[in-house]
Motif scaffolding. Structure first.
Motif, PDB file in Angstrom:
ATOM      1  N   GLY A 130      47.653  19.145  12.974  1.00  0.00           N
ATOM      2  CA  GLY A 130      47.763  20.598  12.921  1.00  0.00           C
ATOM      3  C   GLY A 130      48.994  21.106  12.205  1.00  0.00           C
ATOM      4  N   GLY A 131      49.556  20.303  11.309  1.00  0.00           N
ATOM      5  CA  GLY A 131      50.755  20.737  10.589  1.00  0.00           C
ATOM      6  C   GLY A 131      52.021  20.163  11.189  1.00  0.00           C
ATOM      7  N   SER A 132      51.995  18.873  11.524  1.00  0.00           N
ATOM      8  CA  SER A 132      53.177  18.228  12.103  1.00  0.00           C
ATOM      9  C   SER A 132      54.346  18.274  11.127  1.00  0.00           C
ATOM     10  N   LEU A 133      55.548  18.427  11.677  1.00  0.00           N
ATOM     11  CA  LEU A 133      56.769  18.406  10.873  1.00  0.00           C
ATOM     12  C   LEU A 133      57.222  16.959  10.721  1.00  0.00           C
ATOM     13  N   LEU A 134      57.323  16.487   9.482  1.00  0.00           N
ATOM     14  CA  LEU A 134      57.710  15.107   9.204  1.00  0.00           C
ATOM     15  C   LEU A 134      59.137  15.072   8.659  1.00  0.00           C
ATOM     16  N   LYS A 135      59.917  14.136   9.187  1.00  0.00           N
ATOM     17  CA  LYS A 135      61.281  13.914   8.711  1.00  0.00           C
ATOM     18  C   LYS A 135      61.303  12.578   7.970  1.00  0.00           C
ATOM     19  N   MET A 136      61.781  12.621   6.727  1.00  0.00           N
ATOM     20  CA  MET A 136      61.665  11.461   5.850  1.00  0.00           C
ATOM     21  C   MET A 136      62.992  11.149   5.166  1.00  0.00           C
ATOM     22  N   LYS A 137      63.064   9.927   4.636  1.00  0.00           N
ATOM     23  CA  LYS A 137      64.153   9.511   3.759  1.00  0.00           C
ATOM     24  C   LYS A 137      63.553   9.044   2.447  1.00  0.00           C
ATOM     25  N   ARG A 138      64.192   9.469   1.354  1.00  0.00           N
ATOM     26  CA  ARG A 138      63.717   9.070   0.030  1.00  0.00           C
ATOM     27  C   ARG A 138      64.780   8.207  -0.642  1.00  0.00           C
ATOM     28  N   TYR A 139      64.347   7.034  -1.105  1.00  0.00           N
ATOM     29  CA  TYR A 139      65.230   6.108  -1.815  1.00  0.00           C
ATOM     30  C   TYR A 139      64.782   6.041  -3.269  1.00  0.00           C
ATOM     31  N   MET A 140      65.720   6.219  -4.189  1.00  0.00           N
ATOM     32  CA  MET A 140      65.413   6.160  -5.612  1.00  0.00           C
ATOM     33  C   MET A 140      65.508   4.716  -6.096  1.00  0.00           C
ATOM     34  N   LEU A 141      64.421   4.204  -6.625  1.00  0.00           N
ATOM     35  CA  LEU A 141      64.400   2.815  -7.086  1.00  0.00           C
ATOM     36  C   LEU A 141      65.214   2.628  -8.362  1.00  0.00           C
ATOM     37  N   ASN A 142      65.297   3.681  -9.174  1.00  0.00           N
ATOM     38  CA  ASN A 142      66.076   3.563 -10.409  1.00  0.00           C
ATOM     39  C   ASN A 142      67.554   3.875 -10.193  1.00  0.00           C
ATOM     40  N   ASN A 143      67.910   4.269  -8.976  1.00  0.00           N
ATOM     41  CA  ASN A 143      69.312   4.526  -8.645  1.00  0.00           C
ATOM     42  C   ASN A 143      69.523   4.294  -7.149  1.00  0.00           C
ATOM     43  N   PRO A 144      69.328   3.072  -6.676  1.00  0.00           N
ATOM     44  CA  PRO A 144      69.414   2.812  -5.233  1.00  0.00           C
ATOM     45  C   PRO A 144      70.803   3.034  -4.660  1.00  0.00           C
ATOM     46  N   TYR A 166      55.094  -0.966  -8.857  1.00  0.00           N
ATOM     47  CA  TYR A 166      55.123   0.252  -8.040  1.00  0.00           C
ATOM     48  C   TYR A 166      54.980   1.467  -8.946  1.00  0.00           C
ATOM     49  N   PRO A 167      54.088   2.429  -8.616  1.00  0.00           N
ATOM     50  CA  PRO A 167      53.738   3.482  -9.584  1.00  0.00           C
ATOM     51  C   PRO A 167      54.731   4.639  -9.692  1.00  0.00           C
ATOM     52  N   VAL A 168      55.673   4.782  -8.760  1.00  0.00           N
ATOM     53  CA  VAL A 168      56.611   5.910  -8.800  1.00  0.00           C
ATOM     54  C   VAL A 168      58.036   5.378  -8.652  1.00  0.00           C
ATOM     55  N   PRO A 169      59.037   6.152  -9.072  1.00  0.00           N
ATOM     56  CA  PRO A 169      60.424   5.653  -9.051  1.00  0.00           C
ATOM     57  C   PRO A 169      61.146   5.900  -7.730  1.00  0.00           C
ATOM     58  N   PHE A 170      60.440   6.025  -6.640  1.00  0.00           N
ATOM     59  CA  PHE A 170      61.091   6.278  -5.351  1.00  0.00           C
ATOM     60  C   PHE A 170      60.212   5.736  -4.228  1.00  0.00           C
ATOM     61  N   ILE A 171      60.846   5.509  -3.087  1.00  0.00           N
ATOM     62  CA  ILE A 171      60.147   5.101  -1.864  1.00  0.00           C
ATOM     63  C   ILE A 171      60.509   6.099  -0.774  1.00  0.00           C
ATOM     64  N   VAL A 172      59.487   6.591  -0.063  1.00  0.00           N
ATOM     65  CA  VAL A 172      59.694   7.548   1.024  1.00  0.00           C
ATOM     66  C   VAL A 172      59.355   6.865   2.340  1.00  0.00           C
ATOM     67  N   THR A 173      60.274   6.924   3.294  1.00  0.00           N
ATOM     68  CA  THR A 173      60.040   6.365   4.627  1.00  0.00           C
ATOM     69  C   THR A 173      60.021   7.493   5.651  1.00  0.00           C
ATOM     70  N   LEU A 174      59.394   7.232   6.786  1.00  0.00           N
ATOM     71  CA  LEU A 174      59.288   8.209   7.870  1.00  0.00           C
ATOM     72  C   LEU A 174      60.318   7.871   8.943  1.00  0.00           C
ATOM     73  N   THR A 175      61.163   8.838   9.268  1.00  0.00           N
ATOM     74  CA  THR A 175      62.210   8.604  10.272  1.00  0.00           C
ATOM     75  C   THR A 175      61.989   9.382  11.563  1.00  0.00           C
ATOM     76  N   GLY A 176      61.189  10.438  11.532  1.00  0.00           N
ATOM     77  CA  GLY A 176      60.947  11.226  12.733  1.00  0.00           C
ATOM     78  C   GLY A 176      59.846  12.239  12.494  1.00  0.00           C
ATOM     79  N   PHE A 177      59.393  12.885  13.573  1.00  0.00           N
ATOM     80  CA  PHE A 177      58.307  13.855  13.437  1.00  0.00           C
ATOM     81  C   PHE A 177      58.263  14.763  14.657  1.00  0.00           C
ATOM     82  N   ASP A 178      57.690  15.918  14.454  1.00  0.00           N
ATOM     83  CA  ASP A 178      57.361  16.849  15.539  1.00  0.00           C
ATOM     84  C   ASP A 178      55.853  17.040  15.474  1.00  0.00           C
ATOM     85  N   HIS A 179      55.148  16.300  16.341  1.00  0.00           N
ATOM     86  CA  HIS A 179      53.693  16.209  16.207  1.00  0.00           C
ATOM     87  C   HIS A 179      52.996  17.454  16.737  1.00  0.00           C
ATOM     88  N   ARG A 180      51.933  17.847  16.034  1.00  0.00           N
ATOM     89  CA  ARG A 180      51.097  18.972  16.462  1.00  0.00           C
ATOM     90  C   ARG A 180      49.647  18.644  16.124  1.00  0.00           C
TER      91      ARG A 180
END
Length: 608
Positions: A315-329, A503-517
């Motif tokens: 129902g529109g959960s709020l996701l908290k993420m981290k993005r890591y740049m593969l071309n500039n880790p 890998y098709p994109v220059p970044f990796i996104v991970t999930l660190t937290g959420f507010d589920h709905r």
């Protein structure tokens, strides 16, 4: 004479059994299609499932909304006409037959043409034999009627179960009731309004409700409708949406629906076991009209409107993420937030990340990830995950399924992400080893160190260089790692680096937290003819019961005067269960022989 003859031919055709059976077969085929193929789904779902060619074929045939197509309604209408014609033609005759047998047809009841027949010679005179036969028939529950043959003989017609014809009338009437109710519930006024152009579906699914054209709104007093609506937890709505072709119509509701809470429970295999919506209905003044828990097959009913639990989605959960740049880790993790259903701008790139869906639980077979279950547990829960689509300004992109919790394989924990560049193809899974803190931060530091060393000394590109750099990173950032853990981590890191080459994109996104709905998918229906269908079911059951358990049984007894006595010819037939009737007929014959006292001079011919 041609006019009446043609009318008679048309009436005979409409009332024929052949036409009725053909229409019922067509309805059965259509019902099977409507049951197997999910009805009133978005067109893009069908296009993805069937492909462009079959999608067009099925769309032109109306298979995506079978029960409201013109050809289906035409079949139902013809079945009503055919059954009504048959009922109108035959009911008066059946009522007359139930009241009295057709005396004009007495000569047609020839015992010789019946399934069971016997001939008895009695020494009694005609009058006495007739009285005896009448008495025996009455004693067995038959209603005997006497008819003079005109040649000195007598015919006695006996009948039992005369009200079996009521079963015929009731079953045909029930079919008419069902079909008429189906026509009423098919929302024919809306179809007529669409044909005249006064009502037109809205094709844009991405505009707010206030921007929907007035021609796409149905009246509040619409006599019958079936719509769907998705309500997130804590929110409310006062409309439902009826999918029509590649668009939708908006059906205003006589109340506001609010979803207070939603709960879902699962089997050990991960399949949903039960999902419950706590729903409150309000009027325009905010007064509570009704509150109930809605679950599968347990709808909420209010003033002729029923609300069914159909599905559930995020129902529109709020996701908290981290993005890591593969071309500039070395830049470290970039914190991002976004709600499911929305897109997130990824600064420093040309990409946008559309958050497609969120799953709180992901139960899979343990063997799928090479994990050994504890005890008898054959499935494991991988925990929360979300799917997303990364789209660049140039149009390139990919779809990802990202798991929040590390997954253990062979003693090493991994961050896992499914990747695919074409929709509908299987995910290719990326496994990146996680460090002591459960994140991929240590791996990104190692990747950054490798990139820096490669820039300093491009010629040094051997295993010793890669291993030395790894040891430096471990000594600096994970000094407590054991030798065995260090060796396992190194092998996993090298495998991950090799995977990242595709890998098709220059970044990796991970999930660190959420507010589920949660959001509940509800089906809102108004079918005033439903109660009529229930009564039709009762009538149909009663009619079938009468047909099967009150069979009509007929006896015909012909008596002729002989020189010394009377010849008695007995014939009988039954509309149902001939085996049981044969036993009854044999008992009747035995009784007649006894009372007619014909043991010495009987002549018997029994073909039954």
């Amino acid at each position: 004479m041609a006019g009446p003859s043609r009318i008679s031919s048309v009436v005979n055709f409409l009332g024929s059994m052949r036409l009725a059976v053909s229409l019922l077969v067509l309805l059965a085929i259509a019902s099977v299609i409507g049951t197997i193929l999910n009805q009133q789904q978005p067109y893009e779902d069908y296009a993805l499932k069937f492909g462009p060619f079959w999608f067009d074929v099925f769309r032109d045939l109306g298979l995506y909304n079978v029960y409201r197509t013109n050809w289906y309604l035409a079949i139902v209408g013809f079945l009503v006409l055919s059954t009504s014609t048959c009922l109108i033609r035959n009911t008066p005759r059946m009522i007359r037959e139930m009241r009295e047998p057709d005396t004009a047809m007495a000569s047609a009841y020839d015992p010789q043409g019946m399934a069971n027949k016997t001939e008895i010679i009695s020494s009694l005179p005609m009058d006495s034999a007739t009285q005896m036969v009448v008495a025996v028939l009455r004693g067995r529950g038959y209603r005997p009627k006497l008819h003079d043959r005109g040649d000195g003989g007598m015919v006695i017609l006996g009948r039992k179960g005369r009200y079996s014809r009521i079963g015929y009338i009731l079953t045909h009437a029930a079919i008419i009731v069902f079909c008429a109710a189906a026509l009423y519930n098919a929302d024919i006024p809306v179809k007529l309004a669409m044909l005249t152009g006064s009502t037109q579906p809205e094709n844009n699914f991405h505009i707010p409700l206030s921007k929907v054209s007035k021609n796409a709104w149905l009246p509040v007093g619409n006599p019958a409708y079936r719509g769907t609506v998705t309500v997130p937890e804590g929110q409310s709505t006062q409309v439902a949406y009826e999918l029509v072709g590649n668009g939708y119509l908006v059906q205003p509701l006589p109340f506001r629906i609010k979803l207070r809470r939603f709960h879902v429970s699962y089997y050990s295999t991960g399949m949903p076991k039960d999902f419950i919506s706590n729903i409150v209905l309000y009027n325009d003044q905010g007064k509570v009209l009704k509150e109930a828990n809605v679950r599968v097959n347990h709808p909420l009913s209010y003033e002729g409107v029923q609300i069914f639990q159909a599905s559930f989605v995020d129902g529109g959960s709020l996701l908290k993420m981290k993005r890591y740049m593969l071309n500039n880790p070395s830049a470290g993790a970039i914190h991002q937030e976004g709600r499911v259903g929305q897109s997130v701008d990824l600064s420093g790139t040309t990409y946008k990340l559309k958050l497609k869906n969120f799953s709180l639980d992901n139960v899979v077979p343990a063997a799928a990830i090479e994990s050994v279950p504890a005890g008898d547990q054959q499935h494991i829960n991988l925990g929360p995950s979300f799917t997303s689509i990364a789209q660049s300004g140039s149009g390139s992109g990919a779809e990802f399924k990202t798991y929040m919790q590390p997954i253990s394989r062979g003693g090493q924990s991994y961050f896992v992400q499914g990747v695919r560049t074409a929709f509908g193809t299987p995910y290719q899974y990326l496994f990146i080893p996680t460090g002591p803190n459960g994140s991929i931060g240590l791996f990104m530091k190692y990747l950054s160190a490798l990139q820096k060393q490669a820039m300093v000394n491009k010629s040094e590109n051997n295993k010793s260089y890669v291993l030395n750099t790894f040891r430096q990173v471990i000594a600096r950032d994970a000094p407590s790692m054991t030798a065995d853990a260090e060796a396992a981590y190194f092998q996993s890191a090298i495998s991950a680096i090799l995977q990242l080459k595709a890998y098709p994109v220059p970044f990796i996104v991970t999930l660190t937290g959420f507010d589920h709905r949660w959001a509940a998918g509800l089906e809102v229906t108004k079918w005033p003819a439903t109660i009529v269908i229930y009564w039709g079911c009762a009538v149909l059951v009663l009619g079938i019961f009468i047909l099967f358990y009150l069979p009509q049984r007929r006896l015909s007894v012909v008596l002729r005067t002989l020189t010394e006595g009377t010849e008695v010819i007995i014939g009988g037939t039954s509309s149902r269960n001939p085996y049981e009737f044969t036993k009854e007929f044999d008992g009747l014959v035995t009784r007649l022989r006894s009372v007619l006292r014909n043991q010495d001079d009987q002549k018997e011919s029994n073909d039954g």
